[in-house]
Design a protein around this motif. Structure first.
Motif, mmCIF file in Angstrom:
data_model
loop_
_atom_site.group_PDB
_atom_site.id
_atom_site.type_symbol
_atom_site.label_atom_id
_atom_site.label_comp_id
_atom_site.label_asym_id
_atom_site.label_seq_id
_atom_site.Cartn_x
_atom_site.Cartn_y
_atom_site.Cartn_z
ATOM 1 N N ALA A 134 -4.620 -18.147 67.638
ATOM 2 C CA ALA A 134 -5.545 -18.398 66.526
ATOM 3 C C ALA A 134 -6.413 -19.624 66.798
ATOM 4 O O ALA A 134 -7.610 -19.626 66.514
ATOM 5 C CB ALA A 134 -4.759 -18.581 65.229
ATOM 6 N N VAL A 135 -5.801 -20.664 67.370
ATOM 7 C CA VAL A 135 -6.564 -21.881 67.685
ATOM 8 C C VAL A 135 -7.629 -21.588 68.738
ATOM 9 O O VAL A 135 -8.783 -22.042 68.633
ATOM 10 C CB VAL A 135 -5.623 -23.001 68.160
ATOM 11 N N LEU A 136 -7.266 -20.818 69.769
ATOM 12 C CA LEU A 136 -8.227 -20.483 70.815
ATOM 13 C C LEU A 136 -9.389 -19.666 70.255
ATOM 14 O O LEU A 136 -10.557 -19.933 70.570
ATOM 15 C CB LEU A 136 -7.524 -19.700 71.930
ATOM 16 N N LEU A 137 -9.070 -18.678 69.434
ATOM 17 C CA LEU A 137 -10.127 -17.849 68.853
ATOM 18 C C LEU A 137 -11.001 -18.650 67.898
ATOM 19 O O LEU A 137 -12.219 -18.445 67.830
ATOM 20 C CB LEU A 137 -9.520 -16.637 68.144
ATOM 21 N N LEU A 138 -10.386 -19.554 67.154
ATOM 22 C CA LEU A 138 -11.159 -20.398 66.242
ATOM 23 C C LEU A 138 -12.119 -21.294 67.029
ATOM 24 O O LEU A 138 -13.293 -21.450 66.656
ATOM 25 C CB LEU A 138 -10.228 -21.254 65.390
ATOM 26 N N ALA A 139 -11.609 -21.869 68.125
ATOM 27 C CA ALA A 139 -12.468 -22.718 68.954
ATOM 28 C C ALA A 139 -13.645 -21.924 69.509
ATOM 29 O O ALA A 139 -14.784 -22.404 69.540
ATOM 30 C CB ALA A 139 -11.654 -23.316 70.098
ATOM 31 N N GLN A 140 -13.383 -20.688 69.901
ATOM 32 C CA GLN A 140 -14.464 -19.856 70.418
ATOM 33 C C GLN A 140 -15.488 -19.556 69.342
ATOM 34 O O GLN A 140 -16.695 -19.560 69.598
ATOM 35 C CB GLN A 140 -13.907 -18.552 70.986
ATOM 36 N N GLN A 141 -15.039 -19.289 68.130
ATOM 37 C CA GLN A 141 -15.972 -19.005 67.044
ATOM 38 C C GLN A 141 -16.819 -20.230 66.713
ATOM 39 O O GLN A 141 -18.000 -20.105 66.382
ATOM 40 C CB GLN A 141 -15.211 -18.531 65.798
ATOM 41 N N ILE A 142 -16.222 -21.413 66.804
ATOM 42 C CA ILE A 142 -16.987 -22.638 66.558
ATOM 43 C C ILE A 142 -18.077 -22.796 67.616
ATOM 44 O O ILE A 142 -19.238 -23.100 67.297
ATOM 45 C CB ILE A 142 -16.049 -23.859 66.555
ATOM 46 N N VAL A 143 -17.712 -22.585 68.880
ATOM 47 C CA VAL A 143 -18.692 -22.675 69.959
ATOM 48 C C VAL A 143 -19.774 -21.616 69.777
ATOM 49 O O VAL A 143 -20.974 -21.899 69.927
ATOM 50 C CB VAL A 143 -18.006 -22.516 71.328
ATOM 51 N N SER A 144 -19.360 -20.399 69.451
ATOM 52 C CA SER A 144 -20.322 -19.317 69.249
ATOM 53 C C SER A 144 -21.285 -19.647 68.125
ATOM 54 O O SER A 144 -22.498 -19.430 68.239
ATOM 55 C CB SER A 144 -19.573 -18.012 68.936
ATOM 56 N N GLY A 145 -20.758 -20.175 67.037
ATOM 57 C CA GLY A 145 -21.614 -20.542 65.911
ATOM 58 C C GLY A 145 -22.595 -21.637 66.264
ATOM 59 O O GLY A 145 -23.761 -21.592 65.860
ATOM 60 N N GLU A 146 -22.145 -22.625 67.042
ATOM 61 C CA GLU A 146 -23.027 -23.725 67.431
ATOM 62 C C GLU A 146 -24.129 -23.232 68.373
ATOM 63 O O GLU A 146 -25.293 -23.635 68.257
ATOM 64 C CB GLU A 146 -22.209 -24.829 68.121
ATOM 65 N N ILE A 147 -23.758 -22.326 69.292
ATOM 66 C CA ILE A 147 -24.764 -21.768 70.192
ATOM 67 C C ILE A 147 -25.788 -20.963 69.400
ATOM 68 O O ILE A 147 -27.001 -21.065 69.632
ATOM 69 C CB ILE A 147 -24.091 -20.888 71.265
ATOM 70 N N ALA A 148 -25.307 -20.147 68.454
ATOM 71 C CA ALA A 148 -26.215 -19.352 67.632
ATOM 72 C C ALA A 148 -27.132 -20.250 66.814
ATOM 73 O O ALA A 148 -28.327 -19.962 66.658
ATOM 74 C CB ALA A 148 -25.417 -18.433 66.717
ATOM 75 N N ARG A 149 -26.586 -21.355 66.276
ATOM 76 C CA ARG A 149 -27.410 -22.275 65.489
ATOM 77 C C ARG A 149 -28.506 -22.891 66.345
ATOM 78 O O ARG A 149 -29.671 -22.983 65.935
ATOM 79 C CB ARG A 149 -26.534 -23.386 64.895
ATOM 80 N N ALA A 150 -28.127 -23.311 67.559
ATOM 81 C CA ALA A 150 -29.104 -23.919 68.452
ATOM 82 C C ALA A 150 -30.190 -22.923 68.844
ATOM 83 O O ALA A 150 -31.385 -23.249 68.864
ATOM 84 C CB ALA A 150 -28.409 -24.469 69.693
ATOM 85 N N GLU A 151 -29.774 -21.695 69.166
ATOM 86 C CA GLU A 151 -30.745 -20.673 69.544
ATOM 87 C C GLU A 151 -31.676 -20.356 68.379
ATOM 88 O O GLU A 151 -32.889 -20.194 68.551
ATOM 89 C CB GLU A 151 -30.012 -19.398 69.983
ATOM 90 N N THR A 152 -31.123 -20.265 67.171
ATOM 91 C CA THR A 152 -31.940 -19.969 65.997
ATOM 92 C C THR A 152 -32.944 -21.078 65.724
ATOM 93 O O THR A 152 -34.092 -20.813 65.346
ATOM 94 C CB THR A 152 -31.042 -19.767 64.763
ATOM 95 N N THR A 153 -32.538 -22.316 65.920
ATOM 96 C CA THR A 153 -33.447 -23.448 65.724
ATOM 97 C C THR A 153 -34.638 -23.360 66.669
ATOM 98 O O THR A 153 -35.792 -23.562 66.267
ATOM 99 C CB THR A 153 -32.701 -24.776 65.946
ATOM 100 N N VAL A 154 -34.369 -23.040 67.939
ATOM 101 C CA VAL A 154 -35.442 -22.899 68.923
ATOM 102 C C VAL A 154 -36.356 -21.734 68.556
ATOM 103 O O VAL A 154 -37.593 -21.846 68.629
ATOM 104 C CB VAL A 154 -34.860 -22.700 70.333
ATOM 105 N N MET A 155 -35.765 -20.614 68.142
ATOM 106 C CA MET A 155 -36.562 -19.444 67.782
ATOM 107 C C MET A 155 -37.444 -19.723 66.569
ATOM 108 O O MET A 155 -38.625 -19.348 66.542
ATOM 109 C CB MET A 155 -35.636 -18.255 67.513
ATOM 110 N N ARG A 156 -36.894 -20.397 65.557
ATOM 111 C CA ARG A 156 -37.678 -20.714 64.367
ATOM 112 C C ARG A 156 -38.844 -21.648 64.709
ATOM 113 O O ARG A 156 -39.956 -21.481 64.201
ATOM 114 C CB ARG A 156 -36.780 -21.356 63.302
ATOM 115 N N ALA A 157 -38.604 -22.608 65.584
ATOM 116 C CA ALA A 157 -39.670 -23.529 65.990
ATOM 117 C C ALA A 157 -40.763 -22.787 66.752
ATOM 118 O O ALA A 157 -41.959 -23.022 66.532
ATOM 119 C CB ALA A 157 -39.088 -24.650 66.841
ATOM 120 N N THR A 158 -40.356 -21.871 67.634
ATOM 121 C CA THR A 158 -41.330 -21.097 68.405
ATOM 122 C C THR A 158 -42.164 -20.205 67.503
ATOM 123 O O THR A 158 -43.387 -20.109 67.652
ATOM 124 C CB THR A 158 -40.611 -20.242 69.461
ATOM 125 N N LEU A 159 -41.524 -19.551 66.540
ATOM 126 C CA LEU A 159 -42.244 -18.688 65.608
ATOM 127 C C LEU A 159 -43.203 -19.499 64.736
ATOM 128 O O LEU A 159 -44.308 -19.042 64.424
ATOM 129 C CB LEU A 159 -41.258 -17.913 64.739
#
Length: 221
Positions: free
Chosen positions: A156-181
């Motif tokens: 559970a800890v490993l999967l939670l850590a992965q979800q946190i990383v995934s969420g942070e990557i998605a947030r960063a990507e979304t920020t770049v996409m919103r700025a580009t748009l």
């Protein structure tokens, strides 16, 4: 067994999915066997491969998962003759994700520059992760000499850590996409916008101006 049925269904679905797909996108570079293998490994290494600093470790993880999944499914297909059958549910879960990854890599028609795997595909790897954990859980517990609760907690800890990383990557990507748009909406056109806006920026500009002139999709002020 069930794994064979799932694999056969996955292969059939993949064949239909890629039928009629050109081998190279117009204006793009050829996407050969090595590029497809790289895409497959990058896919299986999500969400880690979407972070620039973790692209290589993510591909290592993807390669490990690929080899483990193929080995487990091979054992399932040879069960009864060359050893005990792995958990049927675990093999079906892993086969689902693996066939999806193979289909995605096979369907790529071209690539410009860096291999780009959408982070949203991460959700399709959850069955693979769950199946892998189910497959090794008993061995982990035996090697750890601890109760099942510790194994479950560690997973559970490993999967939670992965979800946190995934969420942070998605947030960063979304920020770049919103700025580009926002830059494109303000009238700017520059190289690199094609991956976010459209591959033909001039056509996108004409369409955007027509939509804006018609008063469509306007934000409330």
């Amino acid at each position: 067994g069930q794994a064979v049925v799932v694999l056969a269904g996955g292969v059939a679905f993949g064949a239909v999915y890629v039928s009629g797909t050109p081998l190279a996108a117009e204006g793009g570079a050829a996407f050969g066997a090595l590029e497809r293998l790289d895409y497959l490994v990058a896919y299986l290494g999500l969400p880690w491969t979407r972070a620039a600093a973790l692209a290589l470790p993510g591909r290592v993880l993807g390669a490990v998962l690929l080899l483990f999944a193929v080995w487990t499914l091979g054992r399932a297909m040879l069960a009864g003759r060359h050893g005990p059958c792995p958990d049927p549910l675990a093999t079906v879960l892993m086969a689902f994700s693996l066939t999806g990854a193979v289909a995605a890599a096979a369907a790529r028609s071209g690539v410009d520059g860096e291999v780009f795997v959408p982070v949203r595909y991460s959700v399709l790897l959850m069955p693979l992760h769950a199946g892998a954990l189910m497959t090794v859980a008993a061995r982990i517990e035996s090697a750890w000499h601890a109760g099942a609760m510790r194994v479950v907690t560690a997973a559970a800890v490993l999967l939670l850590a992965q979800q946190i990383v995934s969420g942070e990557i998605a947030r960063a990507e979304t920020t770049v996409m919103r700025a580009t748009l926002a830059e494109f909406a303000a009238g700017e056109i520059r190289p690199g916008m094609e991956t976010v806006v459209f591959d033909d920026l001039e056509q996108a500009r004409r369409d955007f101006d027509a939509i804006r002139a018609a008063g469509l999709y306007q934000h409330a002020r």
